[in-house]
Design a protein around this motif. Sequence first.
Motif, short mmCIF file in Angstrom:
data_model
loop_
_atom_site.label_atom_id
_atom_site.label_comp_id
_atom_site.label_asym_id
_atom_site.label_seq_id
_atom_site.Cartn_x
_atom_site.Cartn_y
_atom_site.Cartn_z
N ASP A 162 -24.02 36.14 -36.73
CA ASP A 162 -24.54 35.17 -35.76
C ASP A 162 -25.95 35.53 -35.32
O ASP A 162 -26.70 34.67 -34.87
N ASP A 163 -26.31 36.81 -35.40
CA ASP A 163 -27.62 37.27 -34.92
C ASP A 163 -28.67 37.26 -36.03
O ASP A 163 -29.84 37.48 -35.76
N LYS A 164 -28.27 37.05 -37.26
CA LYS A 164 -29.20 37.16 -38.38
C LYS A 164 -29.92 35.84 -38.63
O LYS A 164 -29.39 34.77 -38.37
N GLU A 165 -31.13 35.96 -39.19
CA GLU A 165 -31.92 34.75 -39.46
C GLU A 165 -31.53 34.16 -40.81
O GLU A 165 -31.47 34.87 -41.82
N VAL A 166 -31.28 32.87 -40.80
CA VAL A 166 -30.89 32.18 -42.03
C VAL A 166 -32.13 31.81 -42.83
O VAL A 166 -33.08 31.25 -42.30
N ALA A 167 -32.11 32.15 -44.13
CA ALA A 167 -33.21 31.75 -45.02
C ALA A 167 -32.92 30.38 -45.63
O ALA A 167 -33.77 29.50 -45.65
N ARG A 192 -24.48 30.23 -47.33
CA ARG A 192 -25.56 30.53 -46.38
C ARG A 192 -26.21 31.84 -46.84
O ARG A 192 -25.51 32.84 -47.07
N VAL A 193 -27.53 31.83 -46.97
CA VAL A 193 -28.27 33.03 -47.39
C VAL A 193 -29.17 33.46 -46.25
O VAL A 193 -29.89 32.64 -45.67
N TYR A 194 -29.09 34.75 -45.89
CA TYR A 194 -29.88 35.28 -44.78
C TYR A 194 -31.16 35.93 -45.27
O TYR A 194 -31.27 36.31 -46.46
N ASP A 252 -32.25 38.78 -44.75
CA ASP A 252 -32.11 40.17 -45.19
C ASP A 252 -31.49 40.26 -46.59
O ASP A 252 -31.23 41.35 -47.10
N GLY A 253 -31.24 39.09 -47.22
CA GLY A 253 -30.70 39.06 -48.58
C GLY A 253 -29.19 38.95 -48.65
O GLY A 253 -28.63 38.74 -49.72
N SER A 254 -28.51 39.09 -47.51
CA SER A 254 -27.04 38.97 -47.54
C SER A 254 -26.64 37.51 -47.71
O SER A 254 -27.39 36.59 -47.36
N VAL A 255 -25.44 37.31 -48.25
CA VAL A 255 -24.97 35.97 -48.61
C VAL A 255 -23.59 35.75 -48.02
O VAL A 255 -22.72 36.62 -48.09
N GLU A 256 -23.38 34.58 -47.42
CA GLU A 256 -22.07 34.19 -46.91
C GLU A 256 -21.59 33.00 -47.73
O GLU A 256 -22.23 31.94 -47.73
#
Length: 327
Positions: free
Chosen positions: A4-9, A17-19, A21-25
């Motif tokens: 919830d605190d991370k910025e979505v790219a 959803r890709v953030y 920081d490179g992480s992927v949901e």
Amino acid sequence: MGSDDKEVATQILPYIRVYKDGSVERLADSPFVPPSASDPETGVFSKDIIVSQNPPISARIYLPKHLLDQHQHLKVPILVYFHGGGFCFESAFSFAETKFMNRLTCSANAVVISIEYRLAPEHPLPIAYDDCWAALQWVVSHANADCDFDKEPWIFTYVDLDRVYVGGDSAGANLAHNILLRAGSEELNNGLKIKGAFLTHPYFWGSKPVGSEMKDTEEREKSAMYTMWNLVYPEAPGGVDNPMMNPVAPGAPSLAGLGCSRLLVSVAGKDLLRDRVIMYCNGVKESGWKGELELVDVEGEDHAFHILVYESENAEKLIKRLASFLV
């Protein structure tokens, strides 16, 4: 820090959803399930295997129960299958895919192997195309009795490698189409040929509208078909008109080069991709391709209905039709 605190790219709802920081949901994945020594519903046997350590490719392989019950080993066809999911979600090991594969294998007199190719955006295209080609080459390499790699006993014992099929749904059908083109120009191991392929609701797209597709350019560029391709293959020459996504684009390889002798293409009446897939079929017919082409059009159903609403009467009919293609 929670998601919830991370910025979505980038996000393509309701799928991924890709953030920054490179992480992927992955929002649309169905849960992973283990293989089964005997599926309670179909009696199908399945197990997970390693296809390749480098690149890392695994698979789930399925065996119809009657093959284990027979006294003499009659050889049957093999289907090399590529799952859907926009090249960036879903898995050969998921509940939805396993449910579908069990039903397909039960109806077919064939061994089925579902390939776990690497997903974008962590592994952008064309990586999945290369993984699927490597997996197909591994399967057909079992025809060489003298080869020094670890053979898969179910392929070696039960499969007639003169009857190799490929297939897929949605992005997996796109993968299968591109594998067919590659098989038409590059040789498979041991000189084997792909006998047939089925493409179910293939994910093809392009910049210019076809049939009932949305006409507004801005609306098209915001659509999931468009944004998904840009996410999974940002470096694609020609963007959404790259021949891997738009097989009838100007300058695309001739469809006469499809490397199989039988092709079964399925569309669904409510699927936004329907008219484009029919255009693809017409392109195959007009190309001079020498094989046998059949189009199955199911009215009143949507994209990938045979997997998503697998208990419906139409899903059962389509699965039986796909199974009967594997001869």
